[in-house]
Scaffold this motif. Structure first.
Motif, short mmCIF file in Angstrom:
data_model
loop_
_atom_site.label_atom_id
_atom_site.label_comp_id
_atom_site.label_asym_id
_atom_site.label_seq_id
_atom_site.Cartn_x
_atom_site.Cartn_y
_atom_site.Cartn_z
N HIS A 144 0.92 -0.97 -0.20
CA HIS A 144 0.00 -0.03 -0.05
C HIS A 144 1.01 1.34 0.16
N LYS A 145 0.85 2.01 -1.09
CA LYS A 145 1.72 3.33 -1.20
C LYS A 145 0.74 4.47 -1.15
N SER A 146 0.91 5.41 -0.39
CA SER A 146 0.21 6.96 -0.61
C SER A 146 0.86 7.98 -1.48
N HIS A 147 -0.04 8.56 -2.25
CA HIS A 147 0.62 9.36 -3.06
C HIS A 147 -0.35 10.72 -3.31
N GLN A 148 0.16 11.69 -3.90
CA GLN A 148 -0.76 12.88 -4.20
C GLN A 148 -1.41 12.92 -5.13
#
Length: 520
Positions: A144-148
């Motif tokens: 799981h990877k957060s990004h803008q």
């Protein structure tokens, strides 16, 4: 080449160094359960991801479960179980191809079984690749990877594929270990199943009762109709209850109907129900017993007393599992297992045209005969102890025991009223005693004569003494859980004589291996 997006070298020194470290961890680690967690932690730090996990395909049960994870609690990991083809993880296992979800909040295929929360104000992507070994998908690796903003995750996918190849052997070892644990679990269950089945609501150690327990064990998991036969007072209702409790319907209703206690004019209404205004006095809609038992079991006691007109209607329930309320025109489907009981000779009733033959064959799918108390005299001792304990609790008494002479009288009696009569006799004797011990003179007069106990014509003195001797052998085996040596010591005889007596009376010591005389 420098990547502005990730802020590090792409496909160059950093990637290569990380992969070398991963390979080194896997090849040199002595703890296969710890090294995957280390790799997943380093993977998250390297790719700036929040969570990572490895799943394993359980071939035996066709399900996928989380084997190792970083960022997830043990509880969250335990919730991460999928079927092949279910959700993103299941789809990757099914197709053997990677899947990229740029925004998990907008994709219905993402199940979020684990229940992880995404960081506030950020979009969370889910990247999942198959772990393949020898052309077989054995699990998945995901992050799981957060990004803008929606980005290009092709580099991460390629990187995860390489890591997946490196950990493939480790995942295989883990899967093999899981399968071995499953085999051990099955073996444990098999060993436990070797212990004789015994319903917790029925008291009895005799060979006849063990045969009965085996029948209950065999028929309980099925939905077959059962007919319980035996004299009045042998405990047919307890047998029906034991079958229900050991079935898959155990958490559903168990509805009891005494067919002989209801007049013919009311039995149809009680069984099938009636609509409001269907007859004089029907001031409200009434739900019948079959509807009450929907999903569970209905026990029709004294089925031999059901009038032929109701037998016809019961035939429809047995054949189609459908009923109609009195005064109603709507067919109601019911999922009910039917257990019947009777102490009457149904075959004789058929010959006298009092009982329908077609109905008889419908309810007689799996007949069970419950032996009378005089056929299982070996159980009288433990039944007596059970009733003393039970009545002590009910009446706040403190009766401690029954004397040997009184117990001999109970064993020699014919018991026309069976277990129900035995309980009543014990309760009366407990009320009569003045020293918290049941003596022979506390028992009813009917038990104290040869004529009333039906022992005058039962054989010679040797036969009577043989019955007493057999009972003493059985009592000793019960007390010592089938151990012949300890039983011989208790009886004051040699082990050889004990063995000869056991053979003489054809006593099966294995029946008492898992039993004790503790009925509390």
């Amino acid at each position: 080449m420098y990547c502005k997006k990730s802020g590090r070298d792409c496909y160059a020194g950093a990637d290569l160094e990380f992969l070398v470290n991963v390979s080194d961890i896997i090849s040199h680690s002595e703890d296969i359960y710890r090294n995957l967690e280390i790799v997943l932690k380093d993977l998250c730090l390297f790719l700036k991801a929040q969570y990572s996990m490895v799943t394993i395909v359980d071939r035996e049960h066709e399900k996928i479960m989380i084997s190792a994870a970083y960022g997830l609690t043990k509880e969250e990991q335990s919730r991460g179980t999928y079927r092949v083809g279910e959700g993103i993880v299941g789809k990757v296992v099914e197709t053997g191809k990677p899947v990229i979800i740029s925004d998990v909040s907008r994709d219905t295929a993402f199940l979020n079984r684990t229940g992880v929360k995404k960081p506030d104000g950020k979009i969370t992507a889910f990247l999942c690749v198959p772990v393949i070994l020898k052309n077989e998908t054995i699990g998945t690796l995901s992050i799981h990877k957060s990004h803008q903003f929606d980005g290009d995750f092709s580099h991460e996918i390629k990187f995860l594929n390489i890591v997946g190849m490196l950990i493939g052997k480790n995942v295989t070892i883990r899967r093999k270990h899981i399968e071995e644990l499953e085999e051990l679990r099955k073996e444990n269950l098999r060993l436990k199943s070797d212990k004789p089945f015994k319903p917790d609501n029925i008291i009895g150690n005799s060979s006849l009762m063990h045969d009965l327990f085996q029948l209950i064990e065999r028929v309980s998991p099925t939905n077959s109709t059962v007919m319980i036969r035996g004299e009045s007072g042998v405990g047919k209702e307890l047998i029906a209850e034991a079958i229900h409790k050991a079935s898959s319907r155990a958490d559903k209703p168990f509805v009891k109907v005494n067919c002989s206690a209801m007049p013919e004019t009311l039995i149809e209404s009680e069984l099938f129900g009636h609509e409001k205004g269907s007859f004089t006095g029907a001031i409200a809609t009434h739900t019948g017993k079959f509807e009450m038992a929907n999903g569970g079991t209905i026990f029709l006691d004294e089925i031999g007393d059901v009038p032929p007109s109701i037998q016809v209607k019961l035939l429809r329930v047995l054949q189609q599992r459908q009923i109609e309320r009195i005064g109603g025109n709507r067919t109601i489907h019911v999922d009910v297992r039917i257990i019947t009981a009777t102490n009457r000779n149904l075959e004789e009733l058929i010959r006298s045209n009092s009982f329908r033959e077609d109905f008889y064959y419908r309810i007689n799918v799996f007949p069970i005969y419950v032996p009378s108390l005089r056929e299982r005299r070996a159980d009288i001792s433990i039944l007596t102890d059970h009733f003393i304990h039970k009545i002590n609790k009910q009446n706040a008494m403190n009766v401690k025991r029954i004397t040997g002479g009184a117990l001999d009288m109970l064993i020699m009696y014919s018991w026309p009223g069976n277990i129900r009569e035995l309980e009543n006799v014990i309760e009366r004797a407990m009320i009569m005693t003045t020293d918290d011990v049941i003596h022979s003179y506390n028992l009813p007069p009917t038990l104290q004569t040869a004529v009333s106990s039906n022992t005058v014509d039962q054989g010679s003195l040797g036969m009577v003494l043989g019955k007493v001797e057999k009972q003493m052998l059985i009592d000793a085996l019960i007390a010592n859980r089938g151990n012949i040596s300890r039983s011989a010591v208790q009886l004051g005889i040699t082990e050889r004589i004990m063995g000869l007596r056991i053979n003489k009376y054809n006593i099966h010591t294995q029946n008492y291996k898992y039993l004790s005389n503790d009925t509390n």
